[in-house]
Design a protein around this motif. Sequence first.
Motif, PDB file in Angstrom:
ATOM      1  N   VAL A   2      -3.407 -21.925 -11.220  1.00  0.00           N
ATOM      2  CA  VAL A   2      -4.235 -21.172 -11.601  1.00  0.00           C
ATOM      3  C   VAL A   2      -5.456 -21.096 -10.694  1.00  0.00           C
ATOM      4  O   VAL A   2      -5.802 -21.974 -10.182  1.00  0.00           O
ATOM      5  CB  VAL A   2      -5.022 -21.750 -13.238  1.00  0.00           C
ATOM      6  CG1 VAL A   2      -6.055 -20.874 -13.355  1.00  0.00           C
ATOM      7  CG2 VAL A   2      -3.691 -21.363 -14.215  1.00  0.00           C
ATOM      8  N   GLN A   3      -5.613 -19.802 -10.397  1.00  0.00           N
ATOM      9  CA  GLN A   3      -6.720 -19.633  -9.435  1.00  0.00           C
ATOM     10  C   GLN A   3      -7.846 -18.604  -9.956  1.00  0.00           C
ATOM     11  O   GLN A   3      -7.385 -17.330 -10.403  1.00  0.00           O
ATOM     12  CB  GLN A   3      -6.448 -19.091  -8.263  1.00  0.00           C
ATOM     13  CG  GLN A   3      -5.889 -20.176  -7.197  1.00  0.00           C
ATOM     14  CD  GLN A   3      -5.720 -19.933  -5.543  1.00  0.00           C
ATOM     15  OE1 GLN A   3      -5.200 -18.793  -5.428  1.00  0.00           O
ATOM     16  NE2 GLN A   3      -6.225 -20.797  -4.912  1.00  0.00           N
ATOM     17  N   LEU A   4      -8.826 -18.798  -9.974  1.00  0.00           N
ATOM     18  CA  LEU A   4     -10.096 -17.590  -9.986  1.00  0.00           C
ATOM     19  C   LEU A   4     -10.937 -17.778  -8.696  1.00  0.00           C
ATOM     20  O   LEU A   4     -11.513 -18.839  -8.334  1.00  0.00           O
ATOM     21  CB  LEU A   4     -10.907 -18.029 -11.134  1.00  0.00           C
ATOM     22  CG  LEU A   4     -10.187 -18.085 -12.768  1.00  0.00           C
ATOM     23  CD1 LEU A   4     -11.274 -18.668 -13.704  1.00  0.00           C
ATOM     24  CD2 LEU A   4      -9.858 -16.579 -12.888  1.00  0.00           C
ATOM     25  N   VAL A   5     -11.086 -16.702  -8.177  1.00  0.00           N
ATOM     26  CA  VAL A   5     -11.854 -16.491  -6.920  1.00  0.00           C
ATOM     27  C   VAL A   5     -13.056 -15.499  -7.005  1.00  0.00           C
ATOM     28  O   VAL A   5     -12.529 -14.443  -6.970  1.00  0.00           O
ATOM     29  CB  VAL A   5     -10.824 -16.295  -5.767  1.00  0.00           C
ATOM     30  CG1 VAL A   5     -11.586 -16.066  -4.355  1.00  0.00           C
ATOM     31  CG2 VAL A   5      -9.621 -17.283  -5.474  1.00  0.00           C
ATOM     32  N   GLU A   6     -13.988 -16.008  -6.983  1.00  0.00           N
ATOM     33  CA  GLU A   6     -15.230 -15.270  -7.045  1.00  0.00           C
ATOM     34  C   GLU A   6     -15.473 -14.613  -5.561  1.00  0.00           C
ATOM     35  O   GLU A   6     -15.467 -15.408  -4.546  1.00  0.00           O
ATOM     36  CB  GLU A   6     -16.461 -15.684  -7.748  1.00  0.00           C
ATOM     37  CG  GLU A   6     -16.331 -16.091  -9.152  1.00  0.00           C
ATOM     38  CD  GLU A   6     -15.967 -17.789  -9.247  1.00  0.00           C
ATOM     39  OE1 GLU A   6     -16.011 -18.425 -10.215  1.00  0.00           O
ATOM     40  OE2 GLU A   6     -15.527 -18.245  -8.312  1.00  0.00           O
ATOM     41  N   SER A   7     -16.312 -13.343  -5.487  1.00  0.00           N
ATOM     42  CA  SER A   7     -16.729 -12.992  -4.315  1.00  0.00           C
ATOM     43  C   SER A   7     -17.757 -11.911  -4.582  1.00  0.00           C
ATOM     44  O   SER A   7     -18.146 -11.503  -5.753  1.00  0.00           O
ATOM     45  CB  SER A   7     -15.562 -12.244  -3.712  1.00  0.00           C
ATOM     46  OG  SER A   7     -15.124 -11.228  -4.275  1.00  0.00           O
ATOM     47  N   GLY A   8     -18.664 -11.410  -3.813  1.00  0.00           N
ATOM     48  CA  GLY A   8     -19.668 -10.377  -3.963  1.00  0.00           C
ATOM     49  C   GLY A   8     -20.894 -10.951  -3.778  1.00  0.00           C
ATOM     50  O   GLY A   8     -21.880  -9.898  -3.875  1.00  0.00           O
ATOM     51  N   GLY A   9     -21.273 -12.049  -3.842  1.00  0.00           N
ATOM     52  CA  GLY A   9     -22.629 -12.581  -3.878  1.00  0.00           C
ATOM     53  C   GLY A   9     -23.300 -12.310  -2.593  1.00  0.00           C
ATOM     54  O   GLY A   9     -22.789 -11.996  -1.668  1.00  0.00           O
ATOM     55  N   ALA A  99     -12.111 -17.815 -21.414  1.00  0.00           N
ATOM     56  CA  ALA A  99     -12.937 -18.043 -22.758  1.00  0.00           C
ATOM     57  C   ALA A  99     -11.832 -17.982 -23.898  1.00  0.00           C
ATOM     58  O   ALA A  99     -10.982 -17.127 -23.769  1.00  0.00           O
ATOM     59  CB  ALA A  99     -14.158 -16.937 -22.817  1.00  0.00           C
ATOM     60  N   PRO A 100     -12.167 -18.757 -24.721  1.00  0.00           N
ATOM     61  CA  PRO A 100     -13.004 -19.643 -25.121  1.00  0.00           C
ATOM     62  C   PRO A 100     -12.990 -20.903 -24.577  1.00  0.00           C
ATOM     63  O   PRO A 100     -13.744 -21.874 -25.030  1.00  0.00           O
ATOM     64  CB  PRO A 100     -13.339 -19.508 -26.674  1.00  0.00           C
ATOM     65  CG  PRO A 100     -11.788 -19.539 -27.034  1.00  0.00           C
ATOM     66  CD  PRO A 100     -11.197 -18.576 -26.013  1.00  0.00           C
ATOM     67  N   ARG A 101     -11.816 -21.210 -24.075  1.00  0.00           N
ATOM     68  CA  ARG A 101     -11.426 -22.842 -23.668  1.00  0.00           C
ATOM     69  C   ARG A 101     -12.367 -23.119 -22.253  1.00  0.00           C
ATOM     70  O   ARG A 101     -12.684 -24.326 -22.272  1.00  0.00           O
ATOM     71  CB  ARG A 101      -9.911 -22.862 -23.363  1.00  0.00           C
ATOM     72  CG  ARG A 101      -9.309 -22.743 -24.635  1.00  0.00           C
ATOM     73  CD  ARG A 101      -7.863 -22.872 -24.545  1.00  0.00           C
ATOM     74  NE  ARG A 101      -7.553 -24.316 -23.951  1.00  0.00           N
ATOM     75  CZ  ARG A 101      -6.181 -24.657 -23.721  1.00  0.00           C
ATOM     76  NH1 ARG A 101      -5.175 -23.852 -23.701  1.00  0.00           N
ATOM     77  NH2 ARG A 101      -6.192 -25.954 -23.349  1.00  0.00           N
ATOM     78  N   TYR A 102     -12.450 -22.191 -21.739  1.00  0.00           N
ATOM     79  CA  TYR A 102     -13.381 -22.492 -20.220  1.00  0.00           C
ATOM     80  C   TYR A 102     -12.868 -23.797 -19.595  1.00  0.00           C
ATOM     81  O   TYR A 102     -13.352 -24.683 -18.929  1.00  0.00           O
ATOM     82  CB  TYR A 102     -14.831 -22.981 -20.695  1.00  0.00           C
ATOM     83  CG  TYR A 102     -15.626 -21.832 -21.167  1.00  0.00           C
ATOM     84  CD1 TYR A 102     -15.770 -21.490 -22.715  1.00  0.00           C
ATOM     85  CD2 TYR A 102     -15.970 -20.790 -20.357  1.00  0.00           C
ATOM     86  CE1 TYR A 102     -16.184 -20.341 -22.884  1.00  0.00           C
ATOM     87  CE2 TYR A 102     -16.943 -19.536 -20.805  1.00  0.00           C
ATOM     88  CZ  TYR A 102     -16.883 -19.528 -22.269  1.00  0.00           C
ATOM     89  OH  TYR A 102     -17.354 -18.271 -22.525  1.00  0.00           O
ATOM     90  N   ASP A 103     -11.290 -23.682 -19.390  1.00  0.00           N
ATOM     91  CA  ASP A 103     -10.467 -24.701 -18.674  1.00  0.00           C
ATOM     92  C   ASP A 103     -10.276 -24.446 -17.422  1.00  0.00           C
ATOM     93  O   ASP A 103      -9.674 -24.992 -16.517  1.00  0.00           O
ATOM     94  CB  ASP A 103      -9.455 -25.340 -19.436  1.00  0.00           C
ATOM     95  CG  ASP A 103      -8.715 -24.418 -20.151  1.00  0.00           C
ATOM     96  OD1 ASP A 103      -7.641 -24.707 -20.847  1.00  0.00           O
ATOM     97  OD2 ASP A 103      -8.846 -23.044 -19.819  1.00  0.00           O
ATOM     98  N   TYR A 104     -10.534 -22.997 -17.054  1.00  0.00           N
ATOM     99  CA  TYR A 104     -10.091 -22.390 -15.779  1.00  0.00           C
ATOM    100  C   TYR A 104     -11.413 -21.850 -15.012  1.00  0.00           C
ATOM    101  O   TYR A 104     -12.254 -21.219 -15.756  1.00  0.00           O
ATOM    102  CB  TYR A 104      -9.188 -21.215 -15.732  1.00  0.00           C
ATOM    103  CG  TYR A 104      -7.841 -21.534 -16.373  1.00  0.00           C
ATOM    104  CD1 TYR A 104      -7.261 -20.601 -17.168  1.00  0.00           C
ATOM    105  CD2 TYR A 104      -7.428 -22.801 -16.162  1.00  0.00           C
ATOM    106  CE1 TYR A 104      -5.957 -20.862 -17.694  1.00  0.00           C
ATOM    107  CE2 TYR A 104      -6.066 -23.335 -16.922  1.00  0.00           C
ATOM    108  CZ  TYR A 104      -5.474 -22.005 -17.734  1.00  0.00           C
ATOM    109  OH  TYR A 104      -4.221 -22.573 -18.167  1.00  0.00           O
ATOM    110  N   TRP A 105     -11.945 -22.573 -14.082  1.00  0.00           N
ATOM    111  CA  TRP A 105     -12.994 -22.010 -13.417  1.00  0.00           C
ATOM    112  C   TRP A 105     -13.012 -21.644 -11.982  1.00  0.00           C
ATOM    113  O   TRP A 105     -12.020 -22.221 -11.123  1.00  0.00           O
ATOM    114  CB  TRP A 105     -14.147 -23.146 -13.185  1.00  0.00           C
ATOM    115  CG  TRP A 105     -14.528 -23.481 -14.751  1.00  0.00           C
ATOM    116  CD1 TRP A 105     -14.084 -24.058 -15.733  1.00  0.00           C
ATOM    117  CD2 TRP A 105     -15.934 -22.971 -15.240  1.00  0.00           C
ATOM    118  NE1 TRP A 105     -14.725 -24.271 -16.860  1.00  0.00           N
ATOM    119  CE2 TRP A 105     -15.813 -23.490 -16.762  1.00  0.00           C
ATOM    120  CE3 TRP A 105     -16.885 -22.387 -14.763  1.00  0.00           C
ATOM    121  CZ2 TRP A 105     -17.083 -23.417 -17.377  1.00  0.00           C
ATOM    122  CZ3 TRP A 105     -18.254 -22.000 -15.552  1.00  0.00           C
ATOM    123  CH2 TRP A 105     -18.132 -22.612 -16.902  1.00  0.00           C
ATOM    124  N   GLY A 106     -13.563 -20.660 -11.286  1.00  0.00           N
ATOM    125  CA  GLY A 106     -13.750 -20.371 -10.007  1.00  0.00           C
ATOM    126  C   GLY A 106     -14.582 -21.219  -9.085  1.00  0.00           C
ATOM    127  O   GLY A 106     -15.075 -22.250  -9.634  1.00  0.00           O
TER     128      GLY A 106
END
Length: 115
Positions: A2-9, A99-106
Amino acid sequence: EVQLVESGGGLVHPGGSLRLSCAASGFSFSSSSMSWVRQAPGKGLEWISLIMAGGGTIRYADSVKGRFTISRDNAKNTLYLQMDSLKPEDTATYYCANAPRYDYWGQGTQVTVSS
Protein backbone atom coordinates in the motif's frame (compact mmCIF):
# COMPACT_ATOMS: atom_id res chain seq x y z
CA GLU A 1 2.34 -2.80 -0.94
CA VAL A 2 0.00 0.00 0.00
CA GLN A 3 1.26 3.46 -0.90
CA LEU A 4 -0.24 6.90 -0.47
CA VAL A 5 1.93 9.70 -1.83
CA GLU A 6 0.92 13.28 -1.19
CA SER A 7 2.22 16.18 -3.27
CA GLY A 8 1.46 19.81 -4.05
CA GLY A 9 2.40 21.49 -0.81
CA GLY A 10 4.54 24.58 -0.56
CA LEU A 11 4.80 28.16 0.62
CA VAL A 12 1.90 30.46 -0.21
CA HIS A 13 0.82 33.93 0.85
CA PRO A 14 -2.37 34.43 2.86
CA GLY A 15 -5.34 34.42 0.51
CA GLY A 16 -3.55 32.18 -1.95
CA SER A 17 -4.41 28.72 -3.22
CA LEU A 18 -2.84 25.30 -3.45
CA ARG A 19 -4.00 21.97 -4.82
CA LEU A 20 -2.84 18.85 -3.03
CA SER A 21 -2.81 15.41 -4.63
CA CYS A 22 -2.64 11.95 -3.10
CA ALA A 23 -1.68 9.10 -5.40
CA ALA A 24 -2.85 5.73 -4.12
CA SER A 25 -1.73 2.21 -4.96
CA GLY A 26 -1.78 -1.28 -3.48
CA PHE A 27 -5.39 -1.29 -2.33
CA SER A 28 -8.85 -0.79 -3.76
CA PHE A 29 -8.89 3.00 -3.89
CA SER A 30 -12.16 3.21 -5.79
CA SER A 31 -13.91 1.23 -3.05
CA SER A 32 -12.40 3.23 -0.21
CA SER A 33 -13.59 6.35 1.50
CA MET A 34 -10.71 8.79 1.91
CA SER A 35 -9.88 11.64 4.22
CA TRP A 36 -7.48 14.53 4.48
CA VAL A 37 -5.97 15.09 7.90
CA ARG A 38 -3.50 17.76 8.94
CA GLN A 39 -1.10 18.39 11.78
CA ALA A 40 0.00 21.90 12.64
CA PRO A 41 3.35 22.44 14.34
CA GLY A 42 3.17 21.37 17.96
CA LYS A 43 -0.45 20.25 17.69
CA GLY A 44 -2.36 17.02 17.27
CA LEU A 45 -3.99 15.57 14.19
CA GLU A 46 -6.99 17.44 12.82
CA TRP A 47 -9.43 15.74 10.45
CA ILE A 48 -10.45 18.21 7.75
CA SER A 49 -12.37 16.40 5.02
CA LEU A 50 -13.90 13.10 3.92
CA ILE A 51 -15.11 11.81 0.57
CA MET A 52 -16.96 8.54 0.24
CA ALA A 53 -15.93 5.90 -2.31
CA GLY A 54 -18.32 7.03 -5.01
CA GLY A 55 -17.74 10.70 -4.33
CA GLY A 56 -21.38 11.35 -3.57
CA THR A 57 -20.94 12.13 0.12
CA ILE A 58 -18.48 14.78 1.25
CA ARG A 59 -17.84 16.28 4.67
CA TYR A 60 -15.67 19.16 5.90
CA ALA A 61 -14.47 20.40 9.24
CA ASP A 62 -15.87 23.79 10.14
CA SER A 63 -12.36 25.23 10.02
CA VAL A 64 -12.10 24.67 6.25
CA LYS A 65 -15.71 24.64 5.08
CA GLY A 66 -16.27 27.00 2.17
CA ARG A 67 -12.54 27.30 1.44
CA PHE A 68 -11.38 23.74 0.74
CA THR A 69 -12.78 21.29 -1.81
CA ILE A 70 -12.10 17.56 -1.73
CA SER A 71 -12.43 15.47 -4.87
CA ARG A 72 -11.25 12.19 -6.33
CA ASP A 73 -10.53 10.58 -9.67
CA ASN A 74 -11.03 6.85 -9.25
CA ALA A 75 -9.72 6.18 -12.76
CA LYS A 76 -6.40 7.73 -11.71
CA ASN A 77 -6.47 6.42 -8.12
CA THR A 78 -5.94 9.96 -6.95
CA LEU A 79 -7.43 12.11 -4.20
CA TYR A 80 -7.31 15.91 -4.33
CA LEU A 81 -7.71 18.84 -2.00
CA GLN A 82 -8.21 22.28 -3.51
CA MET A 83 -7.35 24.87 -0.89
CA ASP A 84 -8.42 28.47 -1.47
CA SER A 85 -8.37 31.58 0.70
CA LEU A 86 -5.55 30.11 2.71
CA LYS A 87 -4.85 31.48 6.17
CA PRO A 88 -1.72 31.32 8.34
CA GLU A 89 -3.55 28.89 10.62
CA ASP A 90 -3.76 26.43 7.72
CA THR A 91 0.00 25.92 8.03
CA ALA A 92 0.46 22.20 8.67
CA THR A 93 1.57 18.90 7.26
CA TYR A 94 -1.29 17.45 5.24
CA TYR A 95 -1.91 13.73 5.06
CA CYS A 96 -4.32 11.55 3.12
CA ALA A 97 -5.64 8.38 4.72
CA ASN A 98 -8.28 5.74 4.15
CA ALA A 99 -11.44 6.03 6.14
CA PRO A 100 -12.82 4.92 8.48
CA ARG A 101 -10.02 2.62 9.53
CA TYR A 102 -7.16 5.09 8.99
CA ASP A 103 -4.64 2.30 8.68
CA TYR A 104 -3.05 3.63 5.47
CA TRP A 105 -1.27 6.98 5.59
CA GLY A 106 0.98 8.93 3.28
CA GLN A 107 4.20 10.66 4.28
CA GLY A 108 2.54 14.05 4.23
CA THR A 109 3.10 17.29 2.33
CA GLN A 110 3.98 20.56 4.04
CA VAL A 111 1.82 23.62 3.53
CA THR A 112 3.09 26.93 4.85
CA VAL A 113 0.92 30.05 4.68
CA SER A 114 2.94 33.14 5.42
CA SER A 115 3.50 36.64 4.16
